[in-house]
Motif scaffolding. Structure first.
Motif, mmCIF file in Angstrom:
data_model
loop_
_atom_site.group_PDB
_atom_site.id
_atom_site.type_symbol
_atom_site.label_atom_id
_atom_site.label_comp_id
_atom_site.label_asym_id
_atom_site.label_seq_id
_atom_site.Cartn_x
_atom_site.Cartn_y
_atom_site.Cartn_z
ATOM 1 N N PHE A 1 39.195 44.150 35.791
ATOM 2 C CA PHE A 1 39.995 44.049 37.037
ATOM 3 C C PHE A 1 38.992 43.710 38.342
ATOM 4 C CE2 PHE A 1 43.624 46.375 34.960
ATOM 5 C CZ PHE A 1 43.938 45.526 34.650
ATOM 6 N N VAL A 2 37.857 44.255 37.807
ATOM 7 C CA VAL A 2 36.849 43.957 39.366
ATOM 8 C C VAL A 2 36.079 42.590 39.526
ATOM 9 C CG1 VAL A 2 36.053 46.657 39.807
ATOM 10 C CG2 VAL A 2 34.866 45.048 37.815
ATOM 11 N N ASP A 3 36.518 41.978 38.538
ATOM 12 C CA ASP A 3 36.596 40.671 38.599
ATOM 13 C C ASP A 3 37.149 39.976 39.232
ATOM 14 O OD1 ASP A 3 35.563 37.931 37.956
ATOM 15 O OD2 ASP A 3 34.655 38.375 35.712
ATOM 16 N N TRP B 1 28.863 51.034 43.089
ATOM 17 C CA TRP B 1 29.965 50.578 44.328
ATOM 18 C C TRP B 1 31.095 49.884 43.444
ATOM 19 C CZ3 TRP B 1 31.149 53.603 48.485
ATOM 20 C CH2 TRP B 1 32.410 52.678 48.748
ATOM 21 N N PRO B 2 31.428 49.127 43.319
ATOM 22 C CA PRO B 2 32.977 49.018 42.937
ATOM 23 C C PRO B 2 33.576 49.947 42.079
ATOM 24 C CG PRO B 2 31.366 46.593 43.095
ATOM 25 C CD PRO B 2 30.538 48.473 43.156
ATOM 26 N N ALA B 3 32.840 49.913 40.807
ATOM 27 C CA ALA B 3 33.498 51.023 39.926
ATOM 28 C C ALA B 3 34.212 52.481 40.994
ATOM 29 C CB ALA B 3 32.756 51.175 38.819
ATOM 30 N N ALA B 4 33.509 52.468 41.559
ATOM 31 C CA ALA B 4 33.370 53.710 42.406
ATOM 32 C C ALA B 4 34.965 54.221 43.276
ATOM 33 C CB ALA B 4 32.131 54.548 42.962
ATOM 34 N N LYS C 1 45.120 52.031 41.728
ATOM 35 C CA LYS C 1 46.365 50.994 42.557
ATOM 36 C C LYS C 1 45.099 49.118 42.786
ATOM 37 C CE LYS C 1 49.079 53.831 43.087
ATOM 38 N NZ LYS C 1 50.313 54.006 41.776
ATOM 39 N N GLN C 2 45.329 48.662 42.798
ATOM 40 C CA GLN C 2 45.462 47.032 43.209
ATOM 41 C C GLN C 2 46.038 46.236 43.703
ATOM 42 O OE1 GLN C 2 42.243 46.128 42.065
ATOM 43 N NE2 GLN C 2 42.206 47.287 40.280
ATOM 44 N N PRO C 3 45.208 45.820 45.032
ATOM 45 C CA PRO C 3 46.070 45.203 45.678
ATOM 46 C C PRO C 3 47.101 44.224 45.475
ATOM 47 C CG PRO C 3 43.644 44.151 45.589
ATOM 48 C CD PRO C 3 43.819 45.049 44.657
ATOM 49 N N THR D 1 41.172 53.605 33.584
ATOM 50 C CA THR D 1 39.974 53.396 34.006
ATOM 51 C C THR D 1 39.034 52.080 33.369
ATOM 52 O OG1 THR D 1 40.379 55.811 34.406
ATOM 53 C CG2 THR D 1 38.047 54.886 35.116
ATOM 54 N N GLN D 2 38.741 52.252 32.350
ATOM 55 C CA GLN D 2 37.935 51.374 32.231
ATOM 56 C C GLN D 2 38.614 49.701 32.551
ATOM 57 O OE1 GLN D 2 37.472 50.569 27.567
ATOM 58 N NE2 GLN D 2 37.051 48.636 28.418
ATOM 59 N N MET D 3 40.155 49.368 32.339
ATOM 60 C CA MET D 3 40.299 48.640 32.851
ATOM 61 C C MET D 3 40.419 47.649 34.460
ATOM 62 S SD MET D 3 41.436 46.545 29.616
ATOM 63 C CE MET D 3 42.659 45.467 30.962
ATOM 64 N N HIS D 4 40.486 49.286 35.265
ATOM 65 C CA HIS D 4 40.427 48.641 36.376
ATOM 66 C C HIS D 4 38.858 49.033 36.752
ATOM 67 C CE1 HIS D 4 44.205 49.312 37.953
ATOM 68 N NE2 HIS D 4 45.189 50.116 36.750
#
Length: 192
Positions: A74-76, A15-18, A29-31, A67-70
């Motif tokens: 960046f989900v960490d 879920w986090p990746a999707a 986009k990141q906050p 995409t790999q980075m996000h």
């Protein structure tokens, strides 16, 4: 039934990746990415006013490494929170047409600015100092460039190395030595 439960568990874990937000421009986009007029002198002043470091983040539509980075880095929350607390991030599109005003005053579309700065692939993350002399371009002023996608440890170490201004320490560790030491301390030699 067991296979169905395993599939449901895999879907929840993914879920986090999707769930990564994608903008109309096709970029993730990141906050903590700031929506600015892309006048880098103004962005630098705003970053300084917030006590943060200005970072330029080049991406492009369809970039698998972006995409790999996000989706993997960046989900960490440790990394994402650190970036949000310490950096003022301006996203730029390698092929974009939005006008960017460089620190030297020259205004060009993003794609032409990328050529001026010799940014050839994505992601490319450019870290800037708090003060830049008049007439100097962002790429000439940069204190570090992170060219490409890296793992969590390398990414966190680069942002930390810049934030702590370790590049200014006389006879200090360059990034590679700092990163090697951090790997040893953090993971007892396990690489990321």
């Amino acid at each position: 039934m067991k296979a169905l439960r395993m599939a449901a568990l895999a879907a929840v874990m993914a879920w986090p990746a999707a769930a990564q937000e994608m903008g109309d421009d096709g970029l993730h986009k990141q906050p903590w990415m700031m929506d600015t007029f892309k006048d880098l002198r103004e962005d630098l002043a705003e970053a300084n006013a917030e006590g943060k470091r200005l970072v330029l983040f080049f991406e492009q539509r369809g970039c698998i490494y972006c995409t790999q980075m996000h989706e993997e880095v960046f989900v960490d929350p440790t990394i994402s929170d650190y970036i949000e607390e310490n950096f003022f991030v301006v996203q730029l599109n390698l092929h974009g047409s939005t006008e960017v005003t460089d620190l030297d005053g020259e205004s060009l579309p993003e794609r032409d600015m990328a050529r001026k700065w010799r940014v050839m692939f994505t992601p490319t993350i450019v870290f800037l100092p708090e003060e830049v002399p008049e007439g100097q371009s962002a790429m000439d002023a940069q204190v570090a460039v992170m060219p490409g996608a890296f793992g969590k440890g390398t990414t966190l170490d680069m942002f930390t190395w810049v934030n702590e201004k370790r590049y200014e320490i006389e006879d200090g560790e360059d990034f590679q030595r700092y990163h090697a030491r951090m790997i040893q301390e953090r993971d007892n030699g396990r690489t990321d």
